[in-house]
Motif scaffolding. Structure first.
Motif, short mmCIF file in Angstrom:
data_model
loop_
_atom_site.label_atom_id
_atom_site.label_comp_id
_atom_site.label_asym_id
_atom_site.label_seq_id
_atom_site.Cartn_x
_atom_site.Cartn_y
_atom_site.Cartn_z
N GLN A 175 7.83 9.03 -9.50
CA GLN A 175 8.46 8.60 -8.25
C GLN A 175 8.80 7.10 -8.28
O GLN A 175 9.86 6.67 -7.82
CB GLN A 175 7.54 8.92 -7.07
CG GLN A 175 7.42 10.40 -6.77
CD GLN A 175 6.40 10.68 -5.69
OE1 GLN A 175 5.30 10.10 -5.70
NE2 GLN A 175 6.75 11.60 -4.78
N LEU A 176 7.86 6.33 -8.83
CA LEU A 176 8.10 4.89 -8.94
C LEU A 176 9.27 4.59 -9.86
O LEU A 176 10.11 3.74 -9.60
CB LEU A 176 6.83 4.18 -9.43
CG LEU A 176 5.65 4.17 -8.47
CD1 LEU A 176 4.42 3.57 -9.15
CD2 LEU A 176 6.00 3.37 -7.22
N SER A 177 9.33 5.33 -10.98
CA SER A 177 10.42 5.13 -11.94
C SER A 177 11.76 5.51 -11.32
O SER A 177 12.77 4.83 -11.50
CB SER A 177 10.15 5.97 -13.19
OG SER A 177 11.21 5.85 -14.10
N PRO A 197 0.83 -1.24 0.00
CA PRO A 197 0.00 0.00 0.00
C PRO A 197 0.85 1.27 0.00
O PRO A 197 0.39 2.31 -0.49
CB PRO A 197 -0.81 -0.12 1.30
CG PRO A 197 -0.81 -1.59 1.61
CD PRO A 197 0.50 -2.11 1.12
N GLU A 198 2.07 1.14 0.54
CA GLU A 198 2.93 2.34 0.61
C GLU A 198 3.27 2.89 -0.78
O GLU A 198 3.61 4.07 -0.93
CB GLU A 198 4.22 2.03 1.36
CG GLU A 198 4.02 1.67 2.83
CD GLU A 198 3.70 0.19 3.02
OE1 GLU A 198 3.66 -0.26 4.18
OE2 GLU A 198 3.49 -0.51 2.00
N LEU A 199 3.18 2.04 -1.80
CA LEU A 199 3.53 2.48 -3.15
C LEU A 199 2.36 3.12 -3.88
O LEU A 199 2.54 3.73 -4.94
CB LEU A 199 4.05 1.29 -3.96
CG LEU A 199 5.32 0.61 -3.45
CD1 LEU A 199 5.67 -0.59 -4.32
CD2 LEU A 199 6.48 1.60 -3.45
N CYS A 200 1.13 2.93 -3.33
CA CYS A 200 -0.07 3.43 -4.03
C CYS A 200 -0.09 4.95 -4.11
O CYS A 200 -0.68 5.54 -5.04
CB CYS A 200 -1.33 2.91 -3.34
SG CYS A 200 -1.49 1.11 -3.43
N ASP A 201 0.51 5.61 -3.14
CA ASP A 201 0.48 7.07 -3.11
C ASP A 201 1.56 7.71 -3.98
O ASP A 201 1.62 8.95 -4.10
CB ASP A 201 0.64 7.57 -1.67
CG ASP A 201 -0.51 7.12 -0.78
OD1 ASP A 201 -1.61 6.90 -1.32
OD2 ASP A 201 -0.28 6.95 0.44
#
Length: 313
Positions: free
Chosen positions: A157-159, A148-152
């Motif tokens: 940012q993910l890249s 869930p921490e990655l959903c925001d």
């Protein structure tokens, strides 16, 4: 120390050479049927790896000392769930092929039948985690399918995180699952240190017991030596007191007395002794000779009746 604790022989056991031959035939059958067989301990323990559902499972075959009179102990690792495996531990195979194993069974074919059954009905690996302190199993925290921490986080940012190992590492370190593993690791290290300290505290006591054991063993060695010396002395005394030995000594003594009496007679005939001295000496030696011969004959009769060794009543 077999002199103190002699090995017992079971009345139902086969001769050792026959049992060894049958053991070797069973091992040769196992090797012929399974080329991938690994020898862990010669003539005692063997292992066969096989892969099912992308998991490698080892079948361990342990041959007891009286095998094939005794049944082999067959187990698997890691623990699995299967109708042929003990449900309590997931390792010991309880198949009738093993529990009914006998002198005329074929070990190679038995193991092959077990593997065939595993192929038909693949075993399921048990979720036991990793082995920890003192053989206890450590259960790893469950890894979620998503974080869930990655959903925001947005795509940029993910890249950026995927391209920056430091950021990715920082994210994983902050996960509660990893924090739990780290905490458990520190607790485990603390427990290991505590156990090590306790072991060190017990070291003087252990060393004292070891020295005591060495002293007792030295005493046992001395007592064994003294016992063997006394047994040898007892054997020598027994031999010297046997009727046959006493008879031989009497025979020699009687012959010696006879020779001395004849020598006394020759001295008298040649005029070297007077008649009074001759009569006294000759009669004494002849009497001694006849007495010894009589005792020798009685001993011979006793030997014929009771044997060469005297018995007490």
């Amino acid at each position: 120390m077999n002199w103190l604790f002699p090995l017992s022989k079971g009345s139902g056991s086969l001769p050792l050479n026959s049992l060894q031959q049958q053991r070797q035939r069973q091992i040769e059958s196992l090797k012929a049927a399974h080329p991938s067989l690994a020898e862990i301990q010669k003539d005692v323990e063997y292992r066969i790896p096989f892969t099912v559902n992308n998991s490698t499972i080892s079948v361990n075959i342990l041959l007891p000392p009286q095998f094939p009179q005794e049944k082999p102990v067959v187990s698997v690792y890691p623990p699995v769930g299967h109708h042929l495996v003990d449900g309590n531990n997931g390792t010991i195979i309880t198949s009738p092929l093993i529990t009914n194993f006998g002198m005329h069974s074929d070990l190679g074919k038995v193991i092959q039948s077990l593997l065939d059954e595993f192929w038909k009905s693949p075993p399921a690996l048990m979720s036991t985690g990793s082995a920890g302190l003192n053989g206890h199993m450590y259960k790893m925290p469950e890894i979620p399918e998503s974080f869930p921490e990655l959903c925001d986080l947005n795509l940029a940012q993910l890249s950026n995180m995927s391209e920056n190992e430091d950021l990715l590492l920082e994210f994983f370190v902050s996960l509660p699952q990893l924090k739990q593993v780290t905490s458990d690791k520190e607790e485990l290290i603390t427990n290991i240190v505590d156990v090590a300290k306790k072991n060190l505290q017990m070291e003087p006591q252990l060393e004292g017991k070891r020295q005591e054991m060495l002293y007792k063993y030295e005493q046992l060695t001395q007592m064994k030596s003294a016992f063997e010396t006394r047994m040898q002395r007892q054997h020598e005394l027994s031999e010297s007191c046997s009727l046959s030995t006493l008879q031989a000594r009497l025979k020699v003594a009687a012959h010696q007395a006879e020779e001395e009496s004849e020598e006394t007679a020759e001295n008298f005939l040649e005029g070297r002794t007077d008649i009074d001295e001759f009569l006294t000496s000759f009669m004494e030696k002849r009497t001694l000779c006849h007495s010894r011969r009589a005792k020798e004959e009685k001993l011979q009769q006793s030997i014929n009746t009771h044997g060469p060794f005297p018995t007490s009543h």
